[in-house]
Scaffold this active site. Sequence first.
Site, PDB file in Angstrom:
ATOM      1  N   SER A   8       0.802  -0.773  -0.240  1.00  0.00           N
ATOM      2  CA  SER A   8       0.100   0.016  -0.134  1.00  0.00           C
ATOM      3  C   SER A   8       0.772   1.434   0.152  1.00  0.00           C
ATOM      4  CB  SER A   8      -0.884  -0.034   1.116  1.00  0.00           C
ATOM      5  OG  SER A   8      -1.449   1.521   1.308  1.00  0.00           O
ATOM      6  N   SER A 301      -0.165   4.641   9.944  1.00  0.00           N
ATOM      7  CA  SER A 301      -0.344   5.350   8.307  1.00  0.00           C
ATOM      8  C   SER A 301       0.949   4.147   6.717  1.00  0.00           C
ATOM      9  CB  SER A 301       1.876   5.462   9.276  1.00  0.00           C
ATOM     10  OG  SER A 301       2.187   4.068   8.925  1.00  0.00           O
ATOM     11  N   ASP A 302       0.432   5.455   5.969  1.00  0.00           N
ATOM     12  CA  ASP A 302       1.334   4.839   4.457  1.00  0.00           C
ATOM     13  C   ASP A 302       2.595   4.073   5.732  1.00  0.00           C
ATOM     14  OD1 ASP A 302       0.865   3.585   2.293  1.00  0.00           O
ATOM     15  OD2 ASP A 302       1.038   5.099   1.282  1.00  0.00           O
ATOM     16  N   TRP A 303       2.583   2.628   4.500  1.00  0.00           N
ATOM     17  CA  TRP A 303       3.887   1.529   4.444  1.00  0.00           C
ATOM     18  C   TRP A 303       4.890   2.504   4.426  1.00  0.00           C
ATOM     19  CZ3 TRP A 303      -0.932   0.323   5.248  1.00  0.00           C
ATOM     20  CH2 TRP A 303      -1.041  -1.098   6.022  1.00  0.00           C
TER      21      TRP A 303
END
Length: 814
Positions: A8, A301-303
């Site tokens: 992601s 969070s985004d990755w």
Amino acid sequence: MAAAILVSGLLLSSLANAQAYTPAQRTDDAFSYIQPLNTTILGPYGHSPAVLPSPNITGAGGWEGALEKARAFVAQLTLEEKAIMVTGTPGPCVGNIYQIPRLGFPGLCLQDGPLAIRVADYASVFSAGVSAAATWDKEILHERGVAMGKEFRAKGAHIALTPVGGPMGRSAYSGRNWEGFSPDPYLTGVAMSLSIEGIQSTGVQATAKHYILNEQETQRNPTYNPNGTITDVIQEAISANVDDRTLHELYLWPFANAVHSKVSSVMCAYQRVNGSYACENSKLQNGILKGELGFQGYIMSDWGAVHSGLSSIDNGLDMNMPGGLGTYGTFFAAGSFFGDNVTIAVNNGSLDVSRVDDMIVRVMTPYYWLGQDQDFPTVDPSTADLNTFSPRKTWLREFNLTGERSRDVRENHGELIRKHGAAGTVLLKNTNKTLPLKAPKNIAIFGNDAGEDTQGFYNQVDFEYGTLVAGGGSGTGRLTYLITPLAAIKERAARDNALVQQWLNNTLIINSNVTDLWIPQEPDVCLVFLKTWAEEAADRLHLSVDWDGNDVVESVAKYCSNTVVVTHSSGINTLPFADHPNVTAILAAHYPGQQSGYSLTDILYGDVNPSGKLPYTIAFNGSDYNAPPTTAVNTTGVYDWQSWFDEKLEIDYRYFDANNISVRYEFGYGLSYTTFELSDLQAEALDDALTSAPAYHAVQPGGNPSLWETIYNVTVSVTNSGDTDGAAVPQLYGSFPSDTTPAGTPPRQLRGFEKVFLKAGETRTVSFGLMRRDLSYWDVVSQEWLIPAGAFTLSAGLSSRDLKASTSIRPVKA
Ligand SMILES: *[C@@H]1O[C@H](CO)[C@@H](O)[C@H](O)[C@H]1NC(C)=O
Ligand SMILES: *[C@@H]1O[C@H](CO)[C@@H](O)[C@H](O)[C@H]1NC(C)=O
Ligand SMILES: *[C@@H]1O[C@H](CO)[C@@H](O)[C@H](O)[C@H]1NC(C)=O
Ligand SMILES: *[C@@H]1O[C@H](CO)[C@@H](O)[C@H](O)[C@H]1NC(C)=O
Ligand SMILES: *[C@@H]1O[C@H](CO)[C@@H](O)[C@H](O)[C@H]1NC(C)=O
Ligand SMILES: *[C@@H]1O[C@H](CO)[C@@H](O)[C@H](O)[C@H]1NC(C)=O
Ligand SMILES: *[C@@H]1O[C@H](CO)[C@@H](O)[C@H](O)[C@H]1NC(C)=O
Ligand SMILES: *[C@@H]1O[C@H](CO)[C@@H](O)[C@H](O)[C@H]1NC(C)=O
Ligand SMILES: *[C@@H]1O[C@H](CO)[C@@H](O)[C@H](O)[C@H]1NC(C)=O
Ligand SMILES: *[C@@H]1O[C@H](CO)[C@@H](O)[C@H](O)[C@H]1NC(C)=O
Ligand SMILES: *[C@@H]1O[C@H](CO)[C@@H](O)[C@H](O)[C@H]1NC(C)=O
Ligand SMILES: *[C@@H]1O[C@H](CO)[C@@H](O)[C@H](O)[C@H]1NC(C)=O
């Protein structure tokens, strides 16, 4: 790395870089800021203002019961367990929160993505966001969400990492626009709401991503010195610098819809906003999302988008993904900053445990609200085998994978996908009613996008041979089968005992005199298939089709007077061949999903009357578009990647309209096999005593509930004036009073749409409810949505430039 591994949002082809950095070396206080902001280096660049502390969840909007359960759960946790609850760990899913068996908590499984459960077998590949938006069909947007939600659930995924409200499409070139819906915030907002409501109706949590201004891929993450440590940031990620009004009226708008629809989670973006990383930007997270919009869920969070520990937590981040609770592989440790550090910080007094409790209560409230504590399916063990992001060897802990393996979760979704793909196909040109096809006996098929995929069942590269049904990166899907256009046309043409000839090699077609190829004479129809690839982590370099597709069209149209062009594309394509007299029809089929061929033949042969409309503008040239991505900086300063959103509200049709620029096919445009008329536009005020500012009400999810009240009922009469049944998409545009609205307001903005099916000759009245927000601008001084005094013009049409009826309203009496 041999192959790029995508999750992601995170491209791990640069895993080497990630392994090289050691966060502890990045700052004096390893659990604090990435680097103290050095104002000398920052120069003219600022950073986002601090808004502290992070608001506690209140349960507003109907989550009160679930909130009580979540609080009771958190009350039983040890501090170590609390750290587990806010930090991901490598496991079977793309994101994992570890189980706490003592409390009967099985953990959380987070899975990509926007058009499929990506890490899965026997699951469907649905149409992409851009296709869904091109349907302009609220029923389909909801139905697609429900079907996707069912597949995530049946595979044991608690949290679906979708839908995408950002990128919204500021730049036509952005590599991920197709994952989301449209550069129009109203259309994207409706699509976000319906997708979320559809997904969550199945008991799966939806995630609105990527919050916010993730409007380009280039430099979305920092550049690290590959030889160095994390102190060796060569350049920080790009900073999207936007003013407050533009943020509210364009980019925040769809996220407000998401919160209003009670989205469980919001994923913060990779890049910086006004100089501060999105996942540690307190103005955005504490101030706007949890404060102004009253968001009750959790921010994940985004990755790999987390760049600090305490700072991120104070500034509103609730869950660190993919996290890392130990030291296997440095990526998970380096990507973490949370984990044991949370325990340490609470113990040494630098972090109040009440903030950690709120983080977990926010995570667990949607879990209880959606009933995920009852009868939720186990994670399908096959998921673990397919997960290239955190393969088994990276796991730090045992996972209990005892459920049924390789569950087939596709149900009847193939039929829906076929329908959705057709509904998202836009007929751009149709000279002399060449379509629908009338039982042609001699069909010639051209182009490398027509046939079987040679590398494409898990789309991650722009392969030459094979049809394109999805883009690349974490937003793709793993096909379990694919109906190609070639196969579907052959099958359909067999009913007419037609001659079907095919040339799939673009180079060969371009270098041939096509009259030497075909027999016995010029075909009844030449179908040319073109494609356009786009992927996460890269912006598009041009807006043309790939693989010399324009030359393929020229080569065919030179000798074929009935050339029909079909594009499978991430979105905007300039179409230089559109004026060619032998190009009789053009279909923008977008990324339709696994039933691509059938979706197309349904349209080609007239079993389905096309009703898709462009969710963006097709200009004449790529250079006509405003706001190109920032692809380079000439200087080497750490903070020098800056993207100034100086165009403000002028993106896509708002820009072309404001500057009277001609375009090839305007926003909202799309032909049908029938014709429609619109007339009798009327607007009825539902409140005679409207004030400019909304009445004060305690914030609910979505903000002040007054903003969501319907204040006008607008109706228009729609007639199918042709001889074929079909669906129209009446569209409502609002023009604000020019003298009382701040400068820079776009001439027209979409404020309503409906898809309405009409039998030939039938007339129906369609109504649009206008909400207070629809007639307001964001006032930066009062920090309120205000309805300006004076007269608005409302226009109804069949596209943004085909307006058929208008009326004037004065919501606020002077
Ligand atoms: C704690 O944070 C540091 C960076 O500040 C990181 O190196 C370490 O891995 C973290 N510990 C855990 C258990 O995540
Ligand atoms: C800030 O950056 C300047 C220029 O690189 C450097 O001279 C100065 O020492 C830095 N200040 C701090 C506090 O790091
Ligand atoms: C970004 O900076 C602009 C200009 O100073 C300001 O109007 C806006 O509110 C800021 N937004 C955020 C999220 O910091
Ligand atoms: C959140 O609630 C805790 C009590 O659980 C309280 O101590 C804290 O001050 C509250 N925080 C905010 C921002 O209201
Ligand atoms: C990294 O090391 C290699 C090999 O020594 C060198 O060629 C390269 O320039 C270095 N890169 C940076 C950014 O220092
Ligand atoms: C593993 O999961 C199964 C099915 O959900 C359950 O019956 C079993 O108790 C679990 N075992 C452990 C060790 O958690
Ligand atoms: C379309 O039909 C008209 C009238 O029959 C004819 O004059 C014209 O040449 C046709 N155009 C094409 C491209 O076939
Ligand atoms: C495609 O056609 C070109 C030109 O004729 C030829 O060189 C090439 O080998 C062909 N490719 C394949 C895969 O057949
Ligand atoms: C292509 O072939 C046709 C039919 O033989 C011929 O009339 C035409 O001149 C050829 N075109 C070229 C460029 O050779
Ligand atoms: C259109 O196709 C015909 C063949 O039917 C050809 O003679 C004509 O030159 C073509 N027109 C153009 C503009 O290429
Ligand atoms: C870089 O410098 C060139 C030449 O001076 C200039 O044309 C270009 O606009 C600059 N690019 C950026 C991103 O500043
Ligand atoms: C709007 O008007 C139509 C037609 O009169 C009516 O059917 C509909 O119920 C009205 N909607 C609202 C919200 O008043």
